[in-house]
Every structure is written in structure tokens, then in C-alpha cells.
Design an enzyme around this catalytic site. Structure first.
Site, PDB file in Angstrom:
ATOM      1  N   GLY A 440      48.604  24.495  29.974  1.00 44.43           N
ATOM      2  CA  GLY A 440      47.488  23.655  29.564  1.00 44.43           C
ATOM      3  C   GLY A 440      46.856  22.893  30.720  1.00 44.43           C
ATOM      4  N   GLU A 441      45.541  22.609  30.554  1.00 43.13           N
ATOM      5  CA  GLU A 441      44.749  21.839  31.525  1.00 43.13           C
ATOM      6  C   GLU A 441      44.826  22.431  32.932  1.00 43.13           C
ATOM      7  OE1 GLU A 441      44.744  17.612  31.229  1.00 43.13           O
ATOM      8  OE2 GLU A 441      45.085  17.628  29.066  1.00 43.13           O
ATOM      9  N   GLY A 442      44.771  23.751  32.990  1.00 42.55           N
ATOM     10  CA  GLY A 442      44.824  24.460  34.262  1.00 42.55           C
ATOM     11  C   GLY A 442      46.178  25.088  34.471  1.00 42.55           C
TER      12      GLY A 442
END
Length: 617
Positions: A440-442
Site C-alpha cells: 500500500g501507498e507505493g
């Protein structure tokens, strides 16, 4: 039947594929130009991590160690006490996991405590808390229930963050009071089939109407935390750039009551963090009012990347809280479980795991604190302070803490043995919940390349300039002389890492030498690979990992220096902190040396060759 040679259908098919590849190439080049203009333009800023790539130690950016001060410290301590009591009484992480839902009573309770709008201005009902204070709250939630922590992060850290940073006064007056209180919930809708970690590849479109009063939104989003329960969403969509024929990403403030907004799948079944409502969404000719544009038109990618920096910092806090829970569970079990006539804690291999967990948790907390401090310096600093860039640091924090937590959960699981595998123990839930953090988030692999390339950009530009000056030395004799003088100096002199505590001085001196070596290693890699470094991820990775360890060691030194100068030094708790800090510093220095050697690993070619054979087979 297959197409005969010369068949026009076959010829058209080849032509279509060629055009498709050319279109994709043009689209990708456009996305890269857009990302580059956002990442590497604007006001010059200072970054501790980027300075490391030059072989420099910007001590003023990590020292002194950030701390909360009154009255904020007193206010946050009170909120933390209330949050702990609330969690003890009303938060049941196992029930949330089993039922795959966070009760509305829990959400309302978090809103009443002020957790859902902690950093918002007091004029809108928030507490005007710093990012450092907010991380303390998220660490507590992360240690209690990962689903609840992720829900809160999605609502506050990224869902409404764009409104806080880029919203107009009218937008804030209209939306913030309800979002801060928890009466309304927010989500952040970026991810698509073609746009995950590749944030610039958004395909959702928003075309202006003829009278320019609305934008017509079409596309799909997936894996959107809070997507099915949110009352308002920050949606990224590609919009035309007037008079250019190109497009750019724009952020929109979208509500589910708009015709054409559809929740395709409200709660996608998943492995962990099951309490969060992760949704698939569709937009079918949704008319979004022009006044719902968030921030400047065409600056959505900048907004997305800025928002994700905040989310990655609170990721660090949540992971730290979960890691502390794992260490507590593992330590308690090691004290009480008896095998072969001894407690597990008496066996050295168990001790090794416990000590490694404690060392990394100390570093995770230090890195989160320093990174949050950089964000506060940028957004809450004094007028006239030089702007600070924390883009690389938040990426480092996200990768380091999520990978460390995965190892810590695994070690705690192993210490518990077979008992951890069953659902009456929290570790199987912690294991499932922890896996998504590296995605998540990159995705971590994307961020590792990002860290390496962003860090090497500055030294790379210097070398390119030097090559130009060397061909025409009469055009910039002063600049060339300064560069040569700096290069000579850093080959014989290491940067200064200023610590006063005698116990830390040897570690600081070793860190100085490693920073000098790191800067020279970066330069040699750029000389060796030149423009090809952009594609050499097996070179980028060890450089990025060395930078991550250098940053972690700097944060640990900063924290430990502050502790040794404080009033609590010498007590039993401080003895544990001291041992954890020193163990981490020794291990980190060893890992840095290993990473520096790995930039010239002769196996790189063998790795790529084998992988290509597998992909062709």
C-alpha cells in the site's frame, strides 16, 4: 482458420499493435514529463537524505531530536490517555477481524475523542496538532487494531489531507467540520487497474462541459479504503490541458450522491485488515461541479504525492505500534513458556530474536519522529525558515518500517511456535494484517528505486555540468575550481556527525566514514552506468538500502543523544533503550558496508539472464 499471408486483417492487426505501442510510449513519456516537472521543480529545498548522496551530513535537519512541547504535549497526553481507556473498553480487534467491519460506535467514539480530525485547525473543530503528535496517536492505534488504524489513516492522513493542504476557504468551511467530527468520512481514490504505485498513469478522465461549469468524470477505481462508506472522496482524474493537446491529472472532491457514482464492490474480500471497507468504484458520466476541483487545475499528481508523504509517515507510526505489540507478546511468552527444563527466554536463539526486535523498534520510533519533525518544520515552521524536502525521507520510512514489522511479526510468531498459528492468538491476525503494508501507498520495490534515483539526481546533474565545464573551462572557471576543491576535500575528509556523549562518539565516527564512502560509491556508480542507471534497478537497490540505513542510524544517534542529555538516563528502562540503540547502530553499519559492496555484485548479469529465461519459457 488463421489469416493467410498478405491477409489485410493480419496487416491491420500488426499496424494496430504498432500504433498501440507508439500510443503507449507517447503516453508514458507524457506521464514521465509530468512527474519530473512536479518532483524536480519549484523552490529549492534541503533534504537530509539527498545530502547523504553528496557525501554530506546535514545535522541541523535531524538534530536536535524533535519533541512535543507544552501546551501540545499536555493536550496529546490527555488524548492518549482517553484513547487507551476507550480502546480497552470498546475496541475489539478480533471481533472487527471476524465480522470484517468496524462498528459505527467505534468510529463515533474516535470522532468524539478528536482522533479523526486531530491536525485540522481549531476553527473547524480540530486540535491543530502537529504531525509528530498525530503519529503518537496512530502508534497507539496501530498497536491495538490494524484495521482501525488503517481506517483512520485513510480518512485523515490521505482522505481529507488534500482538503487541509490545498482546499479553498469555502471548501474547508463546507466540509471540514463534519469530517473532523467523524459525522462524515473521507477516502482517497487514486488506484486503478493501470495506476497503482505508478501514480502518473491515471486513466480516469474528466472532460469539461461546453459551458465549463462541470467536469464529466468517467473511469474506475479499485482497492479504495473507506470507498464504500465515505461521504466524500478525493478522486484523481486526467483532464485536458487547454491549448496544448495534452492532459494532466487534476484532483476532484466527489460525493457519492452525484448521479453516475457507483459502488461496484463495497467490501472486497481480502487477507488482512479485514475490518476496513476496501471498495471498487465506477464513475459513469458523473457531473462534478468546477468548484469541486481541489487545488490548482492540472496539479493533481502533486497533490497526490504530497498527500502520500503524510500517509507514509503515519504508516511508520502504525507499524511501530504493531511492532511493540509483537515484542510484548513475544517477551511475555519467552518468560513463561518452559521447554527442555528452561524458559524460552534462556535460549540464545530466542534472545537473538528479542534483541533484534527491540533494536529495530527503537530505530522505527526514531525514524518516525524525525520524519514527522521534518514535515512539521515544513508546514508549521517559523516564517523565513528555509523550506525542507521530506519526499525521500517518507519513502525511506515507509520501506524500512514495513519491512521491519514483517520480520518482527515473523519472529514473534516463531517464538510462539504452533500456538501462534491458531485464531485464539492475535499473532495470526497481526501476520495477515502486516502483509499489505509493503504494498500500500507505493510498493516497496517502486519506492526503493525512487529513493535511489531521487537521491542520485543531484550528484548526476553535478557530474553532467562538470563534463560540460571540462570541455569549455573558460565558461565557468570558478564553478569548476569549486567542484574540484570539494571533490579533493571529501576524498580525504569525512563529514562531521556532531555528538557529545562519549558512548556515541565511536558510532558517530564510523557513520562519518560510511557517509563519505557512500557519496563516493554513488559517484562511481554514476560514472560507470551514466544514463543507464535509470534502468539498473539492481544497482539502485543497494544504493537505496545504504541510504535507508544511513538515515536510520542518524535518527538513532539523534534520539539517543537527546535521551542521554535528559533526566531519565540511567534507569532500567533507559538501560534497555541504550542497549537497543547501540545494537542497532552496530548492525546498521554492517548492513551499510554490505550494501556498498553489493553495488558491484558480479551476479547482476546472472540474475537478469535467469529471469529472462524464465519469462521466455
Amino acid at each position: 482458420m488463421g489469416n493467410a499471408p498478405g491477409d489485410p486483417h493480419r496487416t491491420r492487426s500488426r499496424e494496430d499493435r504498432t500504433r498501440s505501442r507508439e500510443d503507449r510510449t507517447r503516453s508514458r513519456e507524457e506521464q514521465l514529463r509530468e512527474a519530473k516537472s512536479l518532483l524536480f521543480s519549484g523552490v529549492a529545498t534541503r533534504s537530509f537524505a539527498k545530502e547523504l548522496f553528496h557525501g554530506r551530513f546535514a545535522d541541523d535537519l535531524v538534530m536536535p531530536y524533535p519533541t512535543l512541547r507544552d501546551p501540545e504535549e499536555t493536550r496529546i497526553d490527555r488524548i492518549l490517555g482517553e484513547l487507551r481507556a476507550f480502546c480497552d473498553e470498546r475496541l475489539d480487534p478480533d471481533e472487527i477481524d471476524r465480522k470484517a467491519d468496524i462498528p459505527r460506535s467505534v468510529i463515533d467514539g474516535l470522532g468524539e475523542l478528536g482522533v479523526l480530525g486531530l491536525t485540522a485547525p481549531e476553527s473547524f473543530g480540530g486540535k491543530d496538532a502537529s504531525q509528530l503528535a498525530y503519529c503518537r496517536i496512530l502508534e497507539e492505534l496501530g498497536g491495538r487494531c490494524n484495521s482501525t488504524a488503517l481506517f483512520t489513516n485513510a480518512h485523515h492522513s490521505i482522505g481529507m489531507r488534500g482538503l487541509l493542504l490545498f482546499g479553498t476557504d469555502e471548501q474547508k468551511r463546507r466540509w471540514l467540520p463534519d469530517l473532523v467530527s467523524g459525522r462524515k468520512l473521507a477516502a482517497f481514490a487514486l488506484t486503478e487497474v493501470e495506476a497503482g504505485s505508478d501514480a502518473a498513469n491515471v486513466q480516469t478522465t474528466a472532460e469539461p462541459t461546453e459551458d465549463a461549469s462541470h467536469f464529466i468524470l468517467n473511469g474506475e477505481k479499485r482497492y479504495i479504503t473507506n470507498g464504500a462508506i465515505a461521504d466524500v472522496l478525493t478522486v484523481m482524474a486526467r483532464t485536458p490541458v487547454p491549448n496544448t493537446g495534452g492532459t494532466a491529472i487534476t484532483a476532484f472532491w466527489v460525493t457519492p450522491d452525484l448521479p453516475g457514482f457507483r459502488v461496484v464492490e463495497p467490501r472486497m474480500e481480502k487477507l488482512g485488515v479485514r475490518g476496513t471497507a476496501t471498495a471498487k468504484l465506477a464513475f459513469e458520466n458523473v457531473r462534478v461541479p468546477r468548484e469541486n476541483i481541489l487545488g490548482p487545475h492540472g496539479q493533481g499528481l502533486k497533490i497526490a504525492l504530497t498527500v502520500l508523504d503524510f500517509g507514509r509517515t503515519t504508516f511508520g507510526a502504525c507499524c511501530t505500534g504493531a511492532a511493540k505489540t509483537c515484542l510484548r507478546l513475544a517477551t511475555d511468552h519467552a518468560r513463561s513458556r518452559v521447554q527442555f527444563g528452561r524458559t524460552l527466554g534462556e535460549f540464545e536463539l530466542v534472545q537473538k530474536k528479542l534483541a533484534g526486535m527491540a533494536a529495530w523498534i527503537y530505530a522505527m520510533e526514531a525514524m518516525t519522529t524525525v520524519t514527522a519533525g521534518l514535515i512539521d518544520r515544513r508546514h508549521r515552521g517559523l516564517a523565513g525558515d528555509p523550506p525542507v524536502d521530506y519526499m525521500a525521507e517518507t519513502a525511506i520510512l515507509k520501506v524500512a518500517t514495513t519491512e521491519a514489522l514483517w520480520t518482527i511479526v515473523d519472529d514473534a510468531f516463531q517464538i510462539h511456535g504452533g500456538a501462534a498459528y491458531f485464531t485464539d492468538m492475535p499473532l495470526e491476525r497481526l501476520l495477515r494484517d502486516a502483509r499489505v503494508n509493503q504494498i500500500g501507498e507505493g510498493a516497496n520495490e517502486v519506492l526503493i528505486s525512487f529513493i535511489g534515483l531521487v537521491g542520485m539526481r543531484g550528484p548526476g546533474e553535478e557530474l553532467r555540468n562538470v563534463r560540460g565545464w571540462s570541455r569549455r573551462p573558460w565558461e565557468a572557471p570558478g564553478a569548476l575550481a569549486r567542484f574540484l576543491g570539494w571533490e579533493l576535500a571529501r576524498r580525504v575528509r569525512s563529514p562531521s556527525v556532531p555528538v557529545r556523549s562519549p558512548v556515541l562518539v565511536p558510532h558517530a565516527r564510523r557513520l562519518e566514514r560510511l557517509i563519505r564512502r557512500f557519496g563516493l560509491t554513488v559517484q562511481r556508480a554514476l560514472f560507470r552506468h551514466r544514463e543507464e542507471i535509470l534502468e539498473r534497478q539492481l544497482v539502485q537497490e543497494p544504493i537505496a538500502r545504504a541510504a535507508m540505513e544511513l538515515y536510520a542510524s542518524a535518527c538513532v544517534l539523534s534520539r539517543r543523544e537527546a535521551e542521554l542529555s535528559g533526566a531519565g538516563a540511567g534507569n532500567p528502562i533507559d538501560d534497555v533503550r541504550s542497549a537497543a540503540a547501540l545494537l542497532f547502530l552496530r548492525g546498521s553499519a554492517d548492513r551499510i558496508e554490505q550494501a556498498l559492496r553489493a553495488t558491484y555484485d558480479p551476479r547482476h548479469g546472472e540474475i537478469v539472464g535467469l529471469a529472462e529465461r524464465l519469462l521466455r519459457s
